[in-house]
Design a protein around this motif. Structure first.
Motif, PDB file in Angstrom:
ATOM      1  N   VAL A   1       0.838  -1.197   0.000  1.00 53.97           N
ATOM      2  CA  VAL A   1       0.000   0.000   0.000  1.00 53.97           C
ATOM      3  C   VAL A   1       0.875   1.249   0.000  1.00 53.97           C
ATOM      4  O   VAL A   1       0.543   2.256  -0.638  1.00 53.97           O
ATOM      5  N   HIS A   2       2.004   1.191   0.681  1.00 53.05           N
ATOM      6  CA  HIS A   2       2.910   2.335   0.711  1.00 53.05           C
ATOM      7  C   HIS A   2       3.402   2.657  -0.700  1.00 53.05           C
ATOM      8  O   HIS A   2       3.499   3.822  -1.092  1.00 53.05           O
ATOM      9  N   GLN A   3       3.710   1.627  -1.466  1.00 51.00           N
ATOM     10  CA  GLN A   3       4.155   1.842  -2.842  1.00 51.00           C
ATOM     11  C   GLN A   3       3.038   2.474  -3.672  1.00 51.00           C
ATOM     12  O   GLN A   3       3.284   3.340  -4.519  1.00 51.00           O
ATOM     13  N   MET A   4       1.811   2.051  -3.425  1.00 52.97           N
ATOM     14  CA  MET A   4       0.664   2.680  -4.086  1.00 52.97           C
ATOM     15  C   MET A   4       0.616   4.173  -3.778  1.00 52.97           C
ATOM     16  O   MET A   4       0.409   5.006  -4.677  1.00 52.97           O
ATOM     17  N   ALA A   5       0.795   4.508  -2.496  1.00 53.22           N
ATOM     18  CA  ALA A   5       0.743   5.910  -2.095  1.00 53.22           C
ATOM     19  C   ALA A   5       1.864   6.714  -2.735  1.00 53.22           C
ATOM     20  O   ALA A   5       1.676   7.872  -3.126  1.00 53.22           O
ATOM     21  N   GLU A   6       3.043   6.099  -2.869  1.00 50.57           N
ATOM     22  CA  GLU A   6       4.171   6.781  -3.510  1.00 50.57           C
ATOM     23  C   GLU A   6       3.871   7.083  -4.978  1.00 50.57           C
ATOM     24  O   GLU A   6       4.124   8.192  -5.462  1.00 50.57           O
ATOM     25  N   ILE A   7       3.348   6.081  -5.681  1.00 53.90           N
ATOM     26  CA  ILE A   7       3.051   6.264  -7.107  1.00 53.90           C
ATOM     27  C   ILE A   7       1.919   7.268  -7.288  1.00 53.90           C
ATOM     28  O   ILE A   7       1.956   8.116  -8.185  1.00 53.90           O
ATOM     29  N   TRP A   8       0.906   7.189  -6.421  1.00 56.46           N
ATOM     30  CA  TRP A   8      -0.183   8.171  -6.505  1.00 56.46           C
ATOM     31  C   TRP A   8       0.355   9.586  -6.301  1.00 56.46           C
ATOM     32  O   TRP A   8       0.005  10.511  -7.042  1.00 56.46           O
ATOM     33  N   SER A   9       1.207   9.770  -5.319  1.00 54.95           N
ATOM     34  CA  SER A   9       1.761  11.097  -5.045  1.00 54.95           C
ATOM     35  C   SER A   9       2.558  11.618  -6.235  1.00 54.95           C
ATOM     36  O   SER A   9       2.559  12.817  -6.529  1.00 54.95           O
ATOM     37  N   ARG A  10       3.225  10.713  -6.942  1.00 57.53           N
ATOM     38  CA  ARG A  10       4.086  11.099  -8.048  1.00 57.53           C
ATOM     39  C   ARG A  10       3.291  11.435  -9.313  1.00 57.53           C
ATOM     40  O   ARG A  10       3.661  12.328 -10.064  1.00 57.53           O
ATOM     41  N   TYR A  11       2.186  10.712  -9.531  1.00 52.93           N
ATOM     42  CA  TYR A  11       1.496  10.834 -10.821  1.00 52.93           C
ATOM     43  C   TYR A  11       0.033  11.261 -10.710  1.00 52.93           C
ATOM     44  O   TYR A  11      -0.712  11.156 -11.688  1.00 52.93           O
ATOM     45  N   ALA A  12      -0.381  11.767  -9.571  1.00 54.34           N
ATOM     46  CA  ALA A  12      -1.791  12.127  -9.393  1.00 54.34           C
ATOM     47  C   ALA A  12      -2.273  13.136 -10.414  1.00 54.34           C
ATOM     48  O   ALA A  12      -3.453  13.153 -10.775  1.00 54.34           O
ATOM     49  N   ARG A  13      -1.368  13.973 -10.919  1.00 60.93           N
ATOM     50  CA  ARG A  13      -1.794  15.003 -11.863  1.00 60.93           C
ATOM     51  C   ARG A  13      -2.284  14.443 -13.201  1.00 60.93           C
ATOM     52  O   ARG A  13      -2.927  15.151 -13.961  1.00 60.93           O
ATOM     53  N   ILE A  14      -1.996  13.167 -13.503  1.00 61.39           N
ATOM     54  CA  ILE A  14      -2.550  12.606 -14.732  1.00 61.39           C
ATOM     55  C   ILE A  14      -3.797  11.789 -14.422  1.00 61.39           C
ATOM     56  O   ILE A  14      -4.342  11.116 -15.290  1.00 61.39           O
ATOM     57  N   SER A  15      -4.238  11.833 -13.165  1.00 65.32           N
ATOM     58  CA  SER A  15      -5.486  11.187 -12.792  1.00 65.32           C
ATOM     59  C   SER A  15      -6.602  12.220 -12.942  1.00 65.32           C
ATOM     60  O   SER A  15      -6.490  13.168 -13.714  1.00 65.32           O
TER      61      SER A  15
ATOM     62  N   CYS B   1       3.030   6.472 -17.454  1.00 64.64           N
ATOM     63  CA  CYS B   1       2.579   7.659 -16.724  1.00 64.64           C
ATOM     64  C   CYS B   1       3.575   8.804 -16.884  1.00 64.64           C
ATOM     65  O   CYS B   1       3.191   9.960 -17.108  1.00 64.64           O
ATOM     66  N   ALA B   2       4.857   8.475 -16.757  1.00 59.91           N
ATOM     67  CA  ALA B   2       5.899   9.492 -16.916  1.00 59.91           C
ATOM     68  C   ALA B   2       5.873  10.070 -18.329  1.00 59.91           C
ATOM     69  O   ALA B   2       6.058  11.278 -18.524  1.00 59.91           O
ATOM     70  N   ASP B   3       5.637   9.206 -19.325  1.00 56.82           N
ATOM     71  CA  ASP B   3       5.580   9.672 -20.710  1.00 56.82           C
ATOM     72  C   ASP B   3       4.400  10.612 -20.925  1.00 56.82           C
ATOM     73  O   ASP B   3       4.504  11.608 -21.654  1.00 56.82           O
ATOM     74  N   ILE B   4       3.266  10.309 -20.303  1.00 55.94           N
ATOM     75  CA  ILE B   4       2.092  11.167 -20.430  1.00 55.94           C
ATOM     76  C   ILE B   4       2.376  12.545 -19.839  1.00 55.94           C
ATOM     77  O   ILE B   4       2.038  13.576 -20.437  1.00 55.94           O
ATOM     78  N   ILE B   5       3.007  12.562 -18.681  1.00 54.04           N
ATOM     79  CA  ILE B   5       3.339  13.845 -18.047  1.00 54.04           C
ATOM     80  C   ILE B   5       4.256  14.661 -18.937  1.00 54.04           C
ATOM     81  O   ILE B   5       4.059  15.863 -19.142  1.00 54.04           O
ATOM     82  N   GLN B   6       5.275  14.008 -19.491  1.00 53.71           N
ATOM     83  CA  GLN B   6       6.211  14.713 -20.358  1.00 53.71           C
ATOM     84  C   GLN B   6       5.510  15.262 -21.593  1.00 53.71           C
ATOM     85  O   GLN B   6       5.726  16.405 -21.999  1.00 53.71           O
ATOM     86  N   ARG B   7       4.641  14.444 -22.189  1.00 55.54           N
ATOM     87  CA  ARG B   7       3.947  14.881 -23.392  1.00 55.54           C
ATOM     88  C   ARG B   7       3.039  16.073 -23.093  1.00 55.54           C
ATOM     89  O   ARG B   7       2.964  17.022 -23.871  1.00 55.54           O
ATOM     90  N   ARG B   8       2.375  16.043 -21.954  1.00 53.17           N
ATOM     91  CA  ARG B   8       1.465  17.136 -21.622  1.00 53.17           C
ATOM     92  C   ARG B   8       2.218  18.404 -21.252  1.00 53.17           C
ATOM     93  O   ARG B   8       1.739  19.508 -21.495  1.00 53.17           O
ATOM     94  N   ARG B   9       3.375  18.248 -20.656  1.00 54.23           N
ATOM     95  CA  ARG B   9       4.187  19.435 -20.367  1.00 54.23           C
ATOM     96  C   ARG B   9       4.607  20.143 -21.648  1.00 54.23           C
ATOM     97  O   ARG B   9       4.758  21.360 -21.701  1.00 54.23           O
TER      98      ARG B   9
END
Length: 345
Positions: free
Chosen positions: A97-111, A225-233
């Motif tokens: 669950v901690h790993q889930m929280a880490e990934i959510w914190s990192r990529y929530a902006r594409i949610s 997810c990282a690719d989506i963030i980069q593309r949107r930036r």
């Protein structure tokens, strides 16, 4: 931060807001008023819109409903895990669950979230901070409510058990609706009118292993997810508007057509793109590559993709694709379509 600084995302969130508005006896046209979004664009899975359009829909809803507290909570309960795409798959294949929280914190902006998230480990406790200070003040309460409800809904769809929330501290003002919904969210200890908003967990509860963990699949979709963030930036300024037009046309257009759509001459288009460090050919190549990857990952054949993107032959498309990805399109399709099917199971 101005609304324009929020960038773009899919129409899923805007569609959910519009559906909610309709459930509150608003017409869909009234909900979309001032956004520039048509019903056809709202239903197009390939369209991305500015998040400021969502803020406009929220403002329309609040004006219609007299800005009732708790409306954001109701919309948050309509968000479900499959709506998160690659982020949802990455979350569902985490080891803890901690790993889930880490990934959510990192990529929530594409949610479909509005808050910035930050995870803080503090010994036996873990704090998940929600920062909505960049959300326009008139829609901030709604945005925070929706994020809180969405977190619980998504968590319950990810796991077979509830992760206990020891405490919620929030800058929301006390209201009876929050007490009632607090019970539904499984939060008994709520402190109102605090400087910010955070959820408090026991660290041990977040270390519980997740049975469906799949490290390889998680890494693959985390990279997506990282690719989506980069593309949107990259989709800012004129180059972003050009990319949007290219996507809408499936890459099948030329710069004269794009320039006319953007109400400028080809010469002006070239000059302004050069000022942003790019040119039409680069943007067209990038967009075509992105569309090719998405179509192949969805299961389209190489022949079909080559035809849809306007290539004279499959071999010409294969050469171009290899230059983008370093592998043949057929191999890319097998790897990525297979991963999608595995995730779906």
């Amino acid at each position: 931060m101005s609304d324009n600084a929020w960038g773009v995302r899919s129409t899923i969130s805007a569609a959910l807001l519009t559906d909610f508005a309709e459930s509150r006896d608003m017409s869909r046209a009234a909900a979309l008023s001032g956004t520039g979004i048509t019903e056809s664009r709202l239903a197009d899975p390939d369209v991305e819109i500015a998040v400021e359009c969502e803020f406009r829909i929220i403002r329309n809803i609040l004006a219609h409903t007299a800005n009732e507290p708790g409306l954001g909570l109701l919309t948050g309960f309509t968000v479900h895990l499959p709506m998160l795409g690659s982020l949802g798959i990455a979350l569902s294949t985490c080891s803890t669950v901690h790993q889930m929280a880490e990934i959510w914190s990192r990529y929530a902006r594409i949610s479909l979230a509005y808050a910035h998230y930050r995870l803080e480990d503090a010994g036996s406790r873990v704090f998940l901070h929600l920062d909505v200070s960049e959300v326009p003040p008139d829609v901030r309460r709604f945005a925070l409510e929706r994020d809180l409800a969405m977190l619980r809904t998504v968590q319950r769809e990810l796991l077979r058990w509830d992760v206990p929330v020891q405490r919620l501290e929030t800058d929301l003002e006390r209201h009876p609706v929050y007490e009632a919904v607090g019970t539904l969210l499984g939060i008994s200890d709520i402190a109102f009118e605090r400087p910010g908003t955070l959820l408090v967990f026991e660290a041990a509860d977040l270390e519980r292993p997740v049975p469906q963990a799949h490290p390889l699949l998680r890494q693959q979709h985390e990279q997506m997810c990282a690719d989506i963030i980069q593309r949107r930036r990259e989709r800012v300024g004129l180059s972003g508007r050009v990319r949007e037009q290219l996507v809408r046309r499936g890459g099948l257009t030329d710069q004269a057509d794009i320039a006319a759509t953007l109400n400028m001459s080809v010469r002006t288009l070239r000059r302004r793109l050069a000022e942003e460090g790019t040119n039409f050919r680069e943007l067209s190549t990038e967009t075509t590559g992105m569309l090719a990857e998405e179509l192949l990952a969805k299961g389209c054949t190489v022949d079909t993709v080559a035809e849809r993107l306007g290539y004279s032959s499959v071999s010409a498309f294969a050469v171009a694709f290899r230059s983008w990805k370093g592998k043949p399109p057929g191999r890319f399709a097998r790897e990525n379509y297979s991963a999608r099917r595995t995730a779906a199971v």
